[in-house]
Each structure stands twice: as structure tokens, then as C-alpha cells.
Write a protein that holds these residues in place. Structure first.
Motif, mmCIF file in Angstrom:
data_model
loop_
_atom_site.group_PDB
_atom_site.id
_atom_site.type_symbol
_atom_site.label_atom_id
_atom_site.label_comp_id
_atom_site.label_asym_id
_atom_site.label_seq_id
_atom_site.Cartn_x
_atom_site.Cartn_y
_atom_site.Cartn_z
ATOM 1 N N ASP A 76 12.564 -20.846 6.004
ATOM 2 C CA ASP A 76 13.935 -21.332 6.122
ATOM 3 C C ASP A 76 14.419 -21.262 7.570
ATOM 4 O O ASP A 76 15.013 -22.218 8.073
ATOM 5 C CB ASP A 76 14.842 -20.505 5.213
ATOM 6 C CG ASP A 76 16.290 -20.964 5.271
ATOM 7 O OD1 ASP A 76 16.552 -22.151 4.997
ATOM 8 O OD2 ASP A 76 17.160 -20.123 5.594
ATOM 9 N N LYS A 134 12.709 -24.049 9.567
ATOM 10 C CA LYS A 134 13.254 -25.384 9.271
ATOM 11 C C LYS A 134 14.578 -25.591 9.989
ATOM 12 O O LYS A 134 14.833 -26.663 10.529
ATOM 13 C CB LYS A 134 13.446 -25.561 7.767
ATOM 14 C CG LYS A 134 12.171 -25.806 7.028
ATOM 15 C CD LYS A 134 12.445 -25.975 5.541
ATOM 16 C CE LYS A 134 11.173 -26.239 4.761
ATOM 17 N NZ LYS A 134 11.425 -26.361 3.323
ATOM 18 N N ARG A 135 15.422 -24.581 9.992
ATOM 19 C CA ARG A 135 16.727 -24.725 10.663
ATOM 20 C C ARG A 135 16.580 -24.771 12.174
ATOM 21 O O ARG A 135 17.342 -25.441 12.855
ATOM 22 C CB ARG A 135 17.661 -23.597 10.250
ATOM 23 C CG ARG A 135 18.174 -23.818 8.823
ATOM 24 C CD ARG A 135 19.317 -22.893 8.482
ATOM 25 N NE ARG A 135 18.764 -21.640 8.031
ATOM 26 C CZ ARG A 135 19.258 -20.447 8.351
ATOM 27 N NH1 ARG A 135 20.309 -20.356 9.122
ATOM 28 N NH2 ARG A 135 18.709 -19.352 7.890
ATOM 29 N N HIS A 136 15.594 -24.081 12.709
ATOM 30 C CA HIS A 136 15.411 -24.019 14.154
ATOM 31 C C HIS A 136 14.815 -25.321 14.722
ATOM 32 O O HIS A 136 15.243 -25.823 15.732
ATOM 33 C CB HIS A 136 14.527 -22.841 14.534
ATOM 34 C CG HIS A 136 14.256 -22.731 16.004
ATOM 35 N ND1 HIS A 136 15.238 -22.390 16.910
ATOM 36 C CD2 HIS A 136 13.140 -22.949 16.710
ATOM 37 C CE1 HIS A 136 14.717 -22.393 18.129
ATOM 38 N NE2 HIS A 136 13.435 -22.731 18.041
#
Length: 75
Positions: free
Chosen positions: A69, A72-74
Motif C-alpha cells: 500500500d 502504491k501511494r508513493h
């Protein structure tokens, strides 16, 4: 070696990237009651003992999902 059960994200920081390591070997571990993804990381060939295991990272399922997670956000 220890199992990572809690993984916490921090704010982005600006740093210089680390140099490349010699290699990492990812193992899919099934202990019967638990499963882990284990990454054995080896240092550069210029080390005093080339090919020596440098560190092992072994997140449990919850920590691995948190790592995915965060990635993916980074990215």
C-alpha cells in the motif's frame, strides 16, 4: 532475524540513494500455520567477505500488505 509485524510509513524525505547491493533472494516461506515473504539481502562484492548475507527482511501478511500500500501511494 525477526518477523516484521507492524510497518509504519513516514513523510517523504530527500536523501541520496544507496549504492546497489550484490543481490537479494526472495523466498516464499510456508510454516504450515503462517506464510512469509523473506528477502535475504547480500552486500556488494567489494565487501571484506563477498557473498555474505547482510540482512534478512521477513514481513508477515499484514506488514507486507502495508508495504504494498505504501509503495502504491508513493509511486
Amino acid at each position: 532475524m525477526a518477523t516484521i509485524e507492524t510497518l509504519t510509513g513516514r513523510e517523504k524525505v530527500t536523501v541520496q540513494p544507496y549504492c546497489e547491493v550484490g543481490k537479494a533472494v526472495v523466498r516464499l516461506v510456508d510454516c504450515g500455520t503462517e506464510r512469509f515473504l523473506r528477502s535475504d539481502n547480500y552486500g556488494r562484492s567489494a565487501r571484506d567477505i563477498p557473498g555474505k548475507l547482510s540482512q534478512t527482511i521477513q514481513p508477515d501478511k499484514a506488514a507486507f500488505e502495508r508495504l504494498v500500500d505504501l509503495g502504491k501511494r508513493h509511486f
